[in-house]
Design an enzyme around this catalytic site. Sequence first.
Site, PDB file in Angstrom:
ATOM      1  N   ASP A  17       0.797  -1.395   0.042  1.00  0.00           N
ATOM      2  CA  ASP A  17      -0.023  -0.149  -0.092  1.00  0.00           C
ATOM      3  C   ASP A  17       0.808   1.219  -0.065  1.00  0.00           C
ATOM      4  OD1 ASP A  17      -2.287  -1.750   0.045  1.00  0.00           O
ATOM      5  OD2 ASP A  17      -2.574  -1.514   2.210  1.00  0.00           O
ATOM      6  N   ALA A  18       2.014   1.158  -0.547  1.00  0.00           N
ATOM      7  CA  ALA A  18       2.917   2.334  -0.702  1.00  0.00           C
ATOM      8  C   ALA A  18       3.689   2.781  -1.759  1.00  0.00           C
ATOM      9  CB  ALA A  18       4.219   1.937   0.378  1.00  0.00           C
TER      10      ALA A  18
END
Lengths: 282, 282, 282, 282
Positions: free
Chosen positions: C226-227
């Site tokens: 999720d980065a």
Amino acid sequence: MKLTILIHCPDQSGIIRSVTTFVHQQEGNVVYLDQHVDKQVGVFFMRLESEFEKKVSLEAFKKGFEQELAQQFQMEWDIYLGAYRPKMAIFVSKYNHCLYDLLSRYNSEELSVDIPFILSNHRDLEYVAEQFQIPFYHVPVTKDTREEAEEKQLELLKKHEVDFIVLARYMQIVSPKLIDVYPQKIINIHHSFLPAFVGAKPYHAAFERGVKIIGATSHYVTSELDAGPIIEQDVTAVSHSHSIKDFIAKGRDLERIVLSRAVQLHVARKTMVYNNKTVIFS
Amino acid sequence: MKLTILIHCPDQSGIIRSVTTFVHQQEGNVVYLDQHVDKQVGVFFMRLESEFEKKVSLEAFKKGFEQELAQQFQMEWDIYLGAYRPKMAIFVSKYNHCLYDLLSRYNSEELSVDIPFILSNHRDLEYVAEQFQIPFYHVPVTKDTREEAEEKQLELLKKHEVDFIVLARYMQIVSPKLIDVYPQKIINIHHSFLPAFVGAKPYHAAFERGVKIIGATSHYVTSELDAGPIIEQDVTAVSHSHSIKDFIAKGRDLERIVLSRAVQLHVARKTMVYNNKTVIFS
Amino acid sequence: MKLTILIHCPDQSGIIRSVTTFVHQQEGNVVYLDQHVDKQVGVFFMRLESEFEKKVSLEAFKKGFEQELAQQFQMEWDIYLGAYRPKMAIFVSKYNHCLYDLLSRYNSEELSVDIPFILSNHRDLEYVAEQFQIPFYHVPVTKDTREEAEEKQLELLKKHEVDFIVLARYMQIVSPKLIDVYPQKIINIHHSFLPAFVGAKPYHAAFERGVKIIGATSHYVTSELDAGPIIEQDVTAVSHSHSIKDFIAKGRDLERIVLSRAVQLHVARKTMVYNNKTVIFS
Amino acid sequence: MKLTILIHCPDQSGIIRSVTTFVHQQEGNVVYLDQHVDKQVGVFFMRLESEFEKKVSLEAFKKGFEQELAQQFQMEWDIYLGAYRPKMAIFVSKYNHCLYDLLSRYNSEELSVDIPFILSNHRDLEYVAEQFQIPFYHVPVTKDTREEAEEKQLELLKKHEVDFIVLARYMQIVSPKLIDVYPQKIINIHHSFLPAFVGAKPYHAAFERGVKIIGATSHYVTSELDAGPIIEQDVTAVSHSHSIKDFIAKGRDLERIVLSRAVQLHVARKTMVYNNKTVIFS
């Protein structure tokens, strides 16, 4: 068992107390209550949900409600059984985006309705009905066959015991005859931020005017074009760099979402109409 | 030294190449370029910022630009010196929220302008001008004194070499004479989502219609009421539970922000007008 | 014939002029140009569309571009043929809302891609693939079969010459091996306003924290969960009256729209990635 | 005379009925009622406004309420007199935008409060206090003088009988001692979309992460930094073309509006806190 009660009546003292006391006497528990007073016209609106551990006769409850409360406070009211799935007919024309949106929500149980049929004046979207295995009726509308088409529509609606109608970009004016049979039960999506850009080709008109925001509006259909009580609106930013085609593409997303929200509110019995305006309960 | 160049001309091949080559020949470096083509009317728009290490004569640059580029491509153009702070006059009436908003931005250097004066047809906001130590002129407007008032306004604007005018809820119709002297240089804030609710009392009209969203619109003033090129719009949600008074309160926040954004865009030379629409550069 | 050129390189003088001159020499007409300079890192980005009346050899154009421009300015670049429809694979798990949304856009030509297959670790959505007559592959993933599953996935992607992958609520962590083969070509939808609520069950975490707004984020997948570079985000208001179930329902609408916008941007070659951030051209 | 009643208690049958009956017995008329049940924790919340034609003793009303209702239902409650203007202290540091916003709303009667003083650890904004003729106290805070400063603050707050405190970009951590005296009565504005970017320099962190939306959050201050109950949040779109400076400028507008909305909600007694979350009545 769960009941949803919708009331409007002249504003006066003691309504909430009386209604909650009545529900209590019927051994119900109020789990939701929202009310609104339109001070301009002096009208009180209330939406109340109550749960009953024992089974209650809906008929008896309604009768008691009418005699003990409604007459005293001059209420107009509706009482709905929580578990009931309303029957929703969908009218379409050639655009499929709102139809796909409604059907995919229906398919995934986001939308708690039954869909007895999809009706269209064209055959273009019959394949979508087939994809979702929903009956499709082709009822062409021309100047000469308009009355006949209306009769056919009314017959289908009656036969299937349809509760409400969604015009998912139907593109035809609905006859007053239909509106009379389904007052505040026909939901339309108009592709502008009403009351701006009433009528045909609103995206073209918005482009022409150079607006920086476009919108969509869902409303109950009344006999006056695009002037019925507004249920839901939403908007999105546009700029000089967007063409009319871009407006239409962005608008499709608005239309989908605004129509589906309006349908959800209607299905959840969260809308009331008064003075050509809606009260939308939370 | 920094120059901002704004151009519009008939769309044709080679404009970007020619302009960037010209800037290069003047030993400038292009640090920003945005362009837009309105395909409907075949017009090309461009905004370009360039930095020059050496000092350049603005006059010579403009002359060269006109001779080597503008004539060939039939350009309408403006070239601005980056460091210039435009002179902004503010016209108000009795509402102070937009005025306070502009002055606090001015005071904290958010807004890079000089404010030679605030003008009003009432004395109500003189105290705000005093709070911020800005000259205040009271120019009453009545049916009989309208022409005289206009003369007075024009005289003040000329004397103070005002570059553009902000109508911060001025509530008076501006005369065509003023508009002629300040074409696309008078910014108004209208308290509705134009083109919905043109004219007086838009919040009342929005309430009456039962809309679910209200808006505000800033636009350049033209001779047709509330119909000038839109610079910026924004909206906020309302519901049945909001009174007209609530609409007005929520609207004040929209008016503040929409007007200040429009003023910022104008000051940054990011607006161009064509065909009664704006191109707003990023 | 239409070409789209994407460039990034160290910021320096003369890039725009040189590129537009090159296009001109190839008898192309620049119809769109947008550029951006990241001043923090001194990198220049440009997206340019040009039209050619005569047919141009893409190979020759690319070769000339590399030799005459790219080497001089140390450019990283891509040149795409306007007419090409990229091949998009869709990975899903059990939720159907994003899948339906993508397929209905595909079906109505809103989305100009080919979809060689839908892949899932479950059979739940096979029926949706069938509705839209798209091949469906069931590739179960367990702790023990993970590597085997990845091999199977890579094999399918290669066989179908897939250009990019959309994780339409796939709910599985994608292996670094896949990411290496599809760098900046795997688009995920995360159901929170990143970087808030990274990881599993973001709606539950948002509910717990009592936020007043929830969001969704689409991003390119990188090896860190999720980065990856954010392509698109959107939000919607919530209140104390909404349950986690309501958050999830409202979130579905965000997920649909945010994912579809990201896919559209990717397909239109409007995204560039640098320093784990995106430049999104208008 | 108007009373506002706020209640929370374990969820149980009969609360609404009992409270509305009690108000009726005191010859009051319920003009607004909103309730909420947090089903996770089984807590009932209610806000009720009632009007009384005759003058009622607030003390007697409260006593009766406690004895006849509160004890039976284990209620936590507050009853406010409608006409009371709460006393609001403002703490600032060096940024003036939130301060100007609050003071201009105060000045135009948008905000129905008294402002006994503005307090700051710097002298930078003393001139703003003077513009609006509000007492200004300079209470410097250094590592060595922290405790002394807190004593001074508490003394001023007590002396002026302050009801609640607004941290209008105060930039200092408030001591637990102050929080104990003003539980759920200190309103802070944090310049991010919490819980993303807790702590210092959130705009820098947002820029670094490449988000496409930035936000602001107002919350009640608790002993854990930026983790108190959220009152209001809002967001605005950003893009790659915005610098950190642009983020900060856009953020100022968010901070203004989000803080002022939170203050308005607090003043209107529309907020309740439970489990580190707020219930915000409409």
